[in-house]
Motif scaffolding. Structure first.
Motif, PDB file in Angstrom:
ATOM      1  N   ASP A 220       0.856  -1.174   0.000  1.00  0.00           N
ATOM      2  CA  ASP A 220       0.000   0.000   0.000  1.00  0.00           C
ATOM      3  C   ASP A 220       0.898   1.231   0.000  1.00  0.00           C
ATOM      4  O   ASP A 220       1.637   1.476   0.958  1.00  0.00           O
ATOM      5  N   THR A 221       0.815   2.040  -1.065  1.00  0.00           N
ATOM      6  CA  THR A 221       1.719   3.183  -1.196  1.00  0.00           C
ATOM      7  C   THR A 221       1.065   4.510  -0.833  1.00  0.00           C
ATOM      8  O   THR A 221       1.676   5.554  -1.007  1.00  0.00           O
ATOM      9  N   SER A 222      -0.168   4.487  -0.324  1.00  0.00           N
ATOM     10  CA  SER A 222      -0.858   5.740  -0.039  1.00  0.00           C
ATOM     11  C   SER A 222      -0.124   6.570   1.005  1.00  0.00           C
ATOM     12  O   SER A 222      -0.185   7.799   0.992  1.00  0.00           O
ATOM     13  N   SER A 223       0.580   5.925   1.941  1.00  0.00           N
ATOM     14  CA  SER A 223       1.272   6.650   3.003  1.00  0.00           C
ATOM     15  C   SER A 223       2.469   7.435   2.473  1.00  0.00           C
ATOM     16  O   SER A 223       3.035   8.266   3.175  1.00  0.00           O
ATOM     17  N   LEU A 224       2.851   7.194   1.218  1.00  0.00           N
ATOM     18  CA  LEU A 224       3.975   7.916   0.631  1.00  0.00           C
ATOM     19  C   LEU A 224       3.572   9.302   0.152  1.00  0.00           C
ATOM     20  O   LEU A 224       4.397  10.062  -0.311  1.00  0.00           O
ATOM     21  N   HIS A 225       2.273   9.638   0.240  1.00  0.00           N
ATOM     22  CA  HIS A 225       1.765  10.911  -0.241  1.00  0.00           C
ATOM     23  C   HIS A 225       1.130  11.665   0.920  1.00  0.00           C
ATOM     24  O   HIS A 225      -0.073  11.574   1.151  1.00  0.00           O
ATOM     25  N   PRO A 226       1.940  12.426   1.704  1.00  0.00           N
ATOM     26  CA  PRO A 226       1.422  13.071   2.910  1.00  0.00           C
ATOM     27  C   PRO A 226       0.322  14.089   2.629  1.00  0.00           C
ATOM     28  O   PRO A 226      -0.558  14.288   3.449  1.00  0.00           O
ATOM     29  N   GLN A 227       0.362  14.769   1.463  1.00  0.00           N
ATOM     30  CA  GLN A 227      -0.669  15.726   1.107  1.00  0.00           C
ATOM     31  C   GLN A 227      -1.617  15.059   0.118  1.00  0.00           C
ATOM     32  O   GLN A 227      -1.585  15.302  -1.086  1.00  0.00           O
TER      33      GLN A 227
ATOM     34  N   THR B 191      -5.916   1.523  -7.235  1.00  0.00           N
ATOM     35  CA  THR B 191      -6.408   1.983  -5.935  1.00  0.00           C
ATOM     36  C   THR B 191      -5.341   1.819  -4.861  1.00  0.00           C
ATOM     37  O   THR B 191      -5.187   2.665  -3.970  1.00  0.00           O
ATOM     38  N   MET B 192      -4.582   0.731  -4.920  1.00  0.00           N
ATOM     39  CA  MET B 192      -3.491   0.524  -3.967  1.00  0.00           C
ATOM     40  C   MET B 192      -2.454   1.645  -4.066  1.00  0.00           C
ATOM     41  O   MET B 192      -1.908   2.096  -3.057  1.00  0.00           O
ATOM     42  N   HIS B 193      -2.183   2.103  -5.271  1.00  0.00           N
ATOM     43  CA  HIS B 193      -1.183   3.155  -5.467  1.00  0.00           C
ATOM     44  C   HIS B 193      -1.750   4.562  -5.287  1.00  0.00           C
ATOM     45  O   HIS B 193      -1.001   5.524  -5.129  1.00  0.00           O
ATOM     46  N   ALA B 194      -3.067   4.699  -5.347  1.00  0.00           N
ATOM     47  CA  ALA B 194      -3.701   6.009  -5.235  1.00  0.00           C
ATOM     48  C   ALA B 194      -3.599   6.533  -3.811  1.00  0.00           C
ATOM     49  O   ALA B 194      -3.460   5.769  -2.855  1.00  0.00           O
ATOM     50  N   SER B 195      -3.700   7.841  -3.653  1.00  0.00           N
ATOM     51  CA  SER B 195      -3.548   8.449  -2.337  1.00  0.00           C
ATOM     52  C   SER B 195      -4.794   9.171  -1.851  1.00  0.00           C
ATOM     53  O   SER B 195      -4.839   9.631  -0.721  1.00  0.00           O
ATOM     54  N   GLY B 196      -5.817   9.291  -2.682  1.00  0.00           N
ATOM     55  CA  GLY B 196      -7.041   9.965  -2.265  1.00  0.00           C
ATOM     56  C   GLY B 196      -7.913   9.072  -1.398  1.00  0.00           C
ATOM     57  O   GLY B 196      -7.899   7.853  -1.540  1.00  0.00           O
ATOM     58  N   ARG B 197      -8.701   9.682  -0.510  1.00  0.00           N
ATOM     59  CA  ARG B 197      -9.608   8.892   0.332  1.00  0.00           C
ATOM     60  C   ARG B 197     -10.815   8.423  -0.468  1.00  0.00           C
ATOM     61  O   ARG B 197     -11.465   7.432  -0.110  1.00  0.00           O
ATOM     62  N   VAL B 198     -11.126   9.138  -1.551  1.00  0.00           N
ATOM     63  CA  VAL B 198     -12.193   8.738  -2.459  1.00  0.00           C
ATOM     64  C   VAL B 198     -11.573   8.356  -3.794  1.00  0.00           C
ATOM     65  O   VAL B 198     -10.728   9.079  -4.334  1.00  0.00           O
ATOM     66  N   ILE B 199     -11.979   7.211  -4.325  1.00  0.00           N
ATOM     67  CA  ILE B 199     -11.515   6.742  -5.620  1.00  0.00           C
ATOM     68  C   ILE B 199     -12.657   6.862  -6.615  1.00  0.00           C
ATOM     69  O   ILE B 199     -13.795   6.472  -6.313  1.00  0.00           O
ATOM     70  N   CYS B 200     -12.375   7.396  -7.777  1.00  0.00           N
ATOM     71  CA  CYS B 200     -13.360   7.458  -8.848  1.00  0.00           C
ATOM     72  C   CYS B 200     -12.776   6.747 -10.060  1.00  0.00           C
ATOM     73  O   CYS B 200     -11.696   7.098 -10.529  1.00  0.00           O
ATOM     74  N   THR B 201     -13.482   5.734 -10.556  1.00  0.00           N
ATOM     75  CA  THR B 201     -12.999   4.990 -11.713  1.00  0.00           C
ATOM     76  C   THR B 201     -13.794   5.381 -12.956  1.00  0.00           C
ATOM     77  O   THR B 201     -14.988   5.671 -12.878  1.00  0.00           O
TER      78      THR B 201
ATOM     79  N   GLY C  58     -20.729   4.139   1.069  1.00  0.00           N
ATOM     80  CA  GLY C  58     -19.484   3.509   0.627  1.00  0.00           C
ATOM     81  C   GLY C  58     -19.242   3.577  -0.856  1.00  0.00           C
ATOM     82  O   GLY C  58     -18.096   3.661  -1.298  1.00  0.00           O
ATOM     83  N   LEU C  59     -20.324   3.574  -1.642  1.00  0.00           N
ATOM     84  CA  LEU C  59     -20.198   3.487  -3.096  1.00  0.00           C
ATOM     85  C   LEU C  59     -21.281   4.315  -3.771  1.00  0.00           C
ATOM     86  O   LEU C  59     -22.439   4.303  -3.357  1.00  0.00           O
ATOM     87  N   VAL C  60     -20.880   5.045  -4.794  1.00  0.00           N
ATOM     88  CA  VAL C  60     -21.818   5.705  -5.701  1.00  0.00           C
ATOM     89  C   VAL C  60     -21.554   5.125  -7.087  1.00  0.00           C
ATOM     90  O   VAL C  60     -20.459   5.270  -7.628  1.00  0.00           O
ATOM     91  N   ALA C  61     -22.554   4.439  -7.641  1.00  0.00           N
ATOM     92  CA  ALA C  61     -22.376   3.742  -8.914  1.00  0.00           C
ATOM     93  C   ALA C  61     -23.175   4.414 -10.009  1.00  0.00           C
ATOM     94  O   ALA C  61     -24.367   4.687  -9.849  1.00  0.00           O
TER      95      ALA C  61
ATOM     96  N   ARG D  36     -11.831   4.514  -0.512  1.00  0.00           N
ATOM     97  CA  ARG D  36     -10.654   3.690  -0.781  1.00  0.00           C
ATOM     98  C   ARG D  36     -10.495   2.586   0.251  1.00  0.00           C
ATOM     99  O   ARG D  36     -10.280   1.413  -0.098  1.00  0.00           O
ATOM    100  N   ASP D  37     -10.590   2.932   1.536  1.00  0.00           N
ATOM    101  CA  ASP D  37     -10.372   1.931   2.579  1.00  0.00           C
ATOM    102  C   ASP D  37     -11.447   0.854   2.557  1.00  0.00           C
ATOM    103  O   ASP D  37     -11.159  -0.328   2.788  1.00  0.00           O
ATOM    104  N   ALA D  38     -12.691   1.247   2.261  1.00  0.00           N
ATOM    105  CA  ALA D  38     -13.774   0.264   2.211  1.00  0.00           C
ATOM    106  C   ALA D  38     -13.586  -0.699   1.039  1.00  0.00           C
ATOM    107  O   ALA D  38     -13.826  -1.905   1.169  1.00  0.00           O
ATOM    108  N   PHE D  39     -13.148  -0.177  -0.094  1.00  0.00           N
ATOM    109  CA  PHE D  39     -12.925  -1.034  -1.266  1.00  0.00           C
ATOM    110  C   PHE D  39     -11.814  -2.039  -1.019  1.00  0.00           C
ATOM    111  O   PHE D  39     -11.944  -3.225  -1.338  1.00  0.00           O
TER     112      PHE D  39
END
Length: 256
Positions: free
Chosen positions: A3-10, A90-100, A128-131, A174-177
């Motif tokens: 999980d690389t999200s912690s590499l993006h502090p902002q 998603t694993m590499h993303a850093s946002g709390r919300v993911i949009c695909t 958790g999800l907006v589809a 992101r965390d729920a997914f």
């Protein structure tokens, strides 16, 4: 996968994850329109996941990155399919919300606000999800017919209250997914999976555009065959799922 999200502090508010297989011709316009649709509305990044392209897709994304560092490239080591690409992105993303959204441009980027806003404005954090659900689909008659039948069967068996799970435009926590069980083609079953995990799901109508470049990477036969296998697998998974509930126990006299 780390999980690389912690590499993006902002961290940005939203990470747009775009799975792409041989979409070099579609991506520049898609990225430009996506950037224009959300610029100055919230913090964002664009994570394009190359799933083994042979047409120079990675070069196109890197060229975009030279103009905007919010554009990122993730490369799968081999072609792994759409669900794996979304999961890896998603694993590499850093946002709390993911949009695909799909890399072929058939999900108009101007619609992303419809699926992102409910999650960004959810103080109780129960959603958790907006589809997205496509209206006015710009596909061939055979493709629409096959999709309609597959969605009818899935809806009857899973009772997921969704008429169109194949729409690539979705937003989720992101965390729920990442807490969901991962399996191939899981992106088509997210409403049922999120509901089973205790999350609220919201459905919104979105538009659909005709493909202007490249060609589809899947046939109706491929979708139907894997869909039948996956559907019964998801049914088994949901029936076997068991959630434990409990409360923390404190020692006598301990201050809580």
């Amino acid at each position: 996968m780390t999980d690389t999200s912690s590499l993006h502090p902002q961290a940005p508010d939203v990470s747009f994850v775009i799975p792409a297989l041989n979409e070099a011709a579609s991506l520049p316009d898609l990225i430009a329109r996506l950037r224009a649709a959300v610029e100055d509305r919230f913090g964002f990044e664009i994570v394009v996941v190359d799933d083994g392209s042979r047409d120079g897709t990675p070069d196109v994304v890197l060229a975009e990155r030279t103009q905007d560092e919010r554009v990122r490239l993730v490369r799968n080591r081999f072609n792994a399919g759409q669900s794996a690409a979304i999961h890896n992105g998603t694993m590499h993303a850093s946002g709390r919300v993911i949009c695909t959204l799909d890399g072929d441009g058939q999900n108009p980027p101007e619609d992303v606000l419809r699926v992102c806003r409910p999650l960004l404005n959810d103080p109780p954090e129960k959603l958790g999800l907006v589809a997205g659900q496509r209206v006015g689909r710009q596909d061939t008659a055979s493709k629409k017919l096959a999709s309609r039948f597959a969605n009818w069967v899935r809806s009857r068996l899973l009772k997921d209250q969704t008429r169109d799970t194949g729409c690539g435009l979705k937003a989720f926590r992101r965390d729920a997914f990442l807490a969901l069980p991962f399996f191939n083609h899981m992106h088509r079953y997210l409403p049922a999976l999120f509901r089973a995990a205790g999350w609220q799901v919201e459905l919104v109508d979105v538009s659909h555009a005709a493909r202007t470049a490249g060609q589809s990477n899947y046939s109706n036969w491929q979708r139907g065959l894997v869909g039948a296998v996956d559907l019964f697998g998801v049914l088994w998974l949901l029936k076997r799922r068991k959630r434990a509930e409990g409360d923390e126990v404190f020692a006598p006299g301990e201050v809580r």
